[in-house]
Scaffold this motif. Structure first.
Motif, PDB file in Angstrom:
ATOM      1  N   ARG A 278       0.831  -1.207   0.000  1.00 34.82           N
ATOM      2  CA  ARG A 278       0.000   0.000   0.000  1.00 34.82           C
ATOM      3  C   ARG A 278       0.866   1.259   0.000  1.00 34.82           C
ATOM      4  O   ARG A 278       0.622   2.203  -0.761  1.00 34.82           O
ATOM      5  N   LYS A 279       1.915   1.265   0.828  1.00 34.17           N
ATOM      6  CA  LYS A 279       2.813   2.419   0.891  1.00 34.17           C
ATOM      7  C   LYS A 279       3.564   2.602  -0.421  1.00 34.17           C
ATOM      8  O   LYS A 279       3.788   3.733  -0.869  1.00 34.17           O
ATOM      9  N   ARG A 280       3.959   1.508  -1.039  1.00 35.62           N
ATOM     10  CA  ARG A 280       4.672   1.563  -2.318  1.00 35.62           C
ATOM     11  C   ARG A 280       3.793   2.182  -3.394  1.00 35.62           C
ATOM     12  O   ARG A 280       4.247   2.967  -4.226  1.00 35.62           O
ATOM     13  N   ASN A 281       2.499   1.841  -3.371  1.00 36.16           N
ATOM     14  CA  ASN A 281       1.584   2.369  -4.375  1.00 36.16           C
ATOM     15  C   ASN A 281       1.231   3.835  -4.148  1.00 36.16           C
ATOM     16  O   ASN A 281       0.680   4.479  -5.039  1.00 36.16           O
ATOM     17  N   PHE A 282       1.543   4.376  -2.961  1.00 40.66           N
ATOM     18  CA  PHE A 282       1.336   5.794  -2.717  1.00 40.66           C
ATOM     19  C   PHE A 282       2.391   6.651  -3.412  1.00 40.66           C
ATOM     20  O   PHE A 282       2.205   7.850  -3.576  1.00 40.66           O
ATOM     21  N   ARG A 283       3.529   6.034  -3.796  1.00 39.57           N
ATOM     22  CA  ARG A 283       4.592   6.794  -4.434  1.00 39.57           C
ATOM     23  C   ARG A 283       4.153   7.281  -5.810  1.00 39.57           C
ATOM     24  O   ARG A 283       3.271   6.713  -6.432  1.00 39.57           O
ATOM     25  N   GLY A 284       4.822   8.285  -6.281  1.00 40.68           N
ATOM     26  CA  GLY A 284       4.540   8.771  -7.615  1.00 40.68           C
ATOM     27  C   GLY A 284       3.262   9.601  -7.658  1.00 40.68           C
ATOM     28  O   GLY A 284       2.713  10.002  -6.640  1.00 40.68           O
ATOM     29  N   THR A 285       2.801   9.872  -8.854  1.00 40.42           N
ATOM     30  CA  THR A 285       1.640  10.736  -9.043  1.00 40.42           C
ATOM     31  C   THR A 285       0.543   9.980  -9.767  1.00 40.42           C
ATOM     32  O   THR A 285       0.762   8.892 -10.309  1.00 40.42           O
ATOM     33  N   THR A 286      -0.638  10.580  -9.762  1.00 39.41           N
ATOM     34  CA  THR A 286      -1.769  10.026 -10.481  1.00 39.41           C
ATOM     35  C   THR A 286      -2.576  11.181 -11.051  1.00 39.41           C
ATOM     36  O   THR A 286      -2.282  12.346 -10.768  1.00 39.41           O
ATOM     37  N   MET A 287      -3.562  10.874 -11.853  1.00 38.11           N
ATOM     38  CA  MET A 287      -4.379  11.902 -12.480  1.00 38.11           C
ATOM     39  C   MET A 287      -5.596  12.230 -11.614  1.00 38.11           C
ATOM     40  O   MET A 287      -6.121  11.373 -10.910  1.00 38.11           O
ATOM     41  N   VAL A 288      -6.042  13.466 -11.687  1.00 36.00           N
ATOM     42  CA  VAL A 288      -7.261  13.897 -11.001  1.00 36.00           C
ATOM     43  C   VAL A 288      -8.449  13.338 -11.773  1.00 36.00           C
ATOM     44  O   VAL A 288      -8.428  13.276 -13.009  1.00 36.00           O
ATOM     45  N   SER A 289      -9.501  12.926 -11.058  1.00 40.47           N
ATOM     46  CA  SER A 289     -10.672  12.368 -11.734  1.00 40.47           C
ATOM     47  C   SER A 289     -11.363  13.445 -12.563  1.00 40.47           C
ATOM     48  O   SER A 289     -11.284  14.644 -12.268  1.00 40.47           O
ATOM     49  N   ALA A 290     -12.063  13.016 -13.591  1.00 35.58           N
ATOM     50  CA  ALA A 290     -12.689  13.943 -14.534  1.00 35.58           C
ATOM     51  C   ALA A 290     -13.728  14.827 -13.870  1.00 35.58           C
ATOM     52  O   ALA A 290     -13.911  15.984 -14.267  1.00 35.58           O
ATOM     53  N   SER A 291     -14.409  14.305 -12.848  1.00 32.95           N
ATOM     54  CA  SER A 291     -15.454  15.082 -12.187  1.00 32.95           C
ATOM     55  C   SER A 291     -14.895  16.253 -11.379  1.00 32.95           C
ATOM     56  O   SER A 291     -15.630  17.189 -11.061  1.00 32.95           O
ATOM     57  N   ASP A 292     -13.596  16.226 -11.036  1.00 31.99           N
ATOM     58  CA  ASP A 292     -12.990  17.304 -10.252  1.00 31.99           C
ATOM     59  C   ASP A 292     -12.252  18.324 -11.106  1.00 31.99           C
ATOM     60  O   ASP A 292     -11.841  19.381 -10.610  1.00 31.99           O
ATOM     61  N   CYS A 293     -12.074  18.051 -12.390  1.00 33.74           N
ATOM     62  CA  CYS A 293     -11.253  18.912 -13.240  1.00 33.74           C
ATOM     63  C   CYS A 293     -11.877  20.286 -13.448  1.00 33.74           C
ATOM     64  O   CYS A 293     -11.163  21.285 -13.543  1.00 33.74           O
ATOM     65  N   LYS A 294     -13.203  20.362 -13.523  1.00 35.26           N
ATOM     66  CA  LYS A 294     -13.856  21.648 -13.727  1.00 35.26           C
ATOM     67  C   LYS A 294     -13.582  22.580 -12.550  1.00 35.26           C
ATOM     68  O   LYS A 294     -13.289  23.767 -12.719  1.00 35.26           O
ATOM     69  N   GLN A 295     -13.661  22.044 -11.326  1.00 34.44           N
ATOM     70  CA  GLN A 295     -13.383  22.832 -10.126  1.00 34.44           C
ATOM     71  C   GLN A 295     -11.936  23.299 -10.109  1.00 34.44           C
ATOM     72  O   GLN A 295     -11.643  24.446  -9.750  1.00 34.44           O
ATOM     73  N   LEU A 296     -11.012  22.438 -10.511  1.00 36.89           N
ATOM     74  CA  LEU A 296      -9.591  22.823 -10.554  1.00 36.89           C
ATOM     75  C   LEU A 296      -9.351  23.934 -11.554  1.00 36.89           C
ATOM     76  O   LEU A 296      -8.493  24.810 -11.347  1.00 36.89           O
ATOM     77  N   GLY A 297     -10.068  23.910 -12.659  1.00 41.35           N
ATOM     78  CA  GLY A 297      -9.940  24.980 -13.640  1.00 41.35           C
ATOM     79  C   GLY A 297     -10.324  26.319 -13.080  1.00 41.35           C
ATOM     80  O   GLY A 297      -9.764  27.355 -13.463  1.00 41.35           O
ATOM     81  N   ARG A 298     -11.281  26.332 -12.179  1.00 46.16           N
ATOM     82  CA  ARG A 298     -11.689  27.582 -11.536  1.00 46.16           C
ATOM     83  C   ARG A 298     -10.653  28.032 -10.495  1.00 46.16           C
ATOM     84  O   ARG A 298     -10.401  29.217 -10.337  1.00 46.16           O
ATOM     85  N   LEU A 299     -10.083  27.068  -9.756  1.00 49.27           N
ATOM     86  CA  LEU A 299      -9.109  27.405  -8.726  1.00 49.27           C
ATOM     87  C   LEU A 299      -7.790  27.893  -9.333  1.00 49.27           C
ATOM     88  O   LEU A 299      -7.098  28.719  -8.746  1.00 49.27           O
ATOM     89  N   LEU A 300      -7.447  27.353 -10.481  1.00 47.47           N
ATOM     90  CA  LEU A 300      -6.159  27.679 -11.106  1.00 47.47           C
ATOM     91  C   LEU A 300      -6.388  28.180 -12.539  1.00 47.47           C
ATOM     92  O   LEU A 300      -6.119  27.471 -13.507  1.00 47.47           O
ATOM     93  N   PRO A 301      -6.870  29.408 -12.693  1.00 46.99           N
ATOM     94  CA  PRO A 301      -7.219  29.891 -14.029  1.00 46.99           C
ATOM     95  C   PRO A 301      -6.016  30.116 -14.935  1.00 46.99           C
ATOM     96  O   PRO A 301      -6.141  30.118 -16.147  1.00 46.99           O
ATOM     97  N   HIS A 302      -4.825  30.314 -14.373  1.00 44.46           N
ATOM     98  CA  HIS A 302      -3.648  30.627 -15.188  1.00 44.46           C
ATOM     99  C   HIS A 302      -2.770  29.416 -15.447  1.00 44.46           C
ATOM    100  O   HIS A 302      -1.754  29.546 -16.126  1.00 44.46           O
ATOM    101  N   ALA A 303      -3.128  28.258 -14.910  1.00 42.63           N
ATOM    102  CA  ALA A 303      -2.269  27.073 -15.067  1.00 42.63           C
ATOM    103  C   ALA A 303      -2.426  26.455 -16.444  1.00 42.63           C
ATOM    104  O   ALA A 303      -3.376  26.668 -17.138  1.00 42.63           O
TER     105      ALA A 303
END
Length: 65
Positions: A40-65
């Protein structure tokens, strides 16, 4: 009209990939690690993608990214 500001907390936690997807780190990695299995700890390493349902909210939080 005032400038649009990025949410600085979100800016430190999320970044955009070259294809426009959002990248994030895994949670549950900072403490109380003794009861978590090595797999479980090994699988926490690295990165993953944000789910599609949360991407719209992230676009609002980070308009210049």
């Amino acid at each position: 009209m005032p400038k649009m500001k990025s949410n600085r907390g979100a800016a430190k936690r999320f970044s955009k990939t070259g294809t426009g997807k959002w990248k994030r780190n895994h949670a549950f990695t900072s403490h109380i690690l003794t009861k978590k299995s090595p797999k479980r700890k090994r699988n926490f390493r690295g990165t993953t993608m944000v789910s599609a349902s949360d991407c719209k909210q992230l676009g609002r939080l980070l308009p210049h990214a």
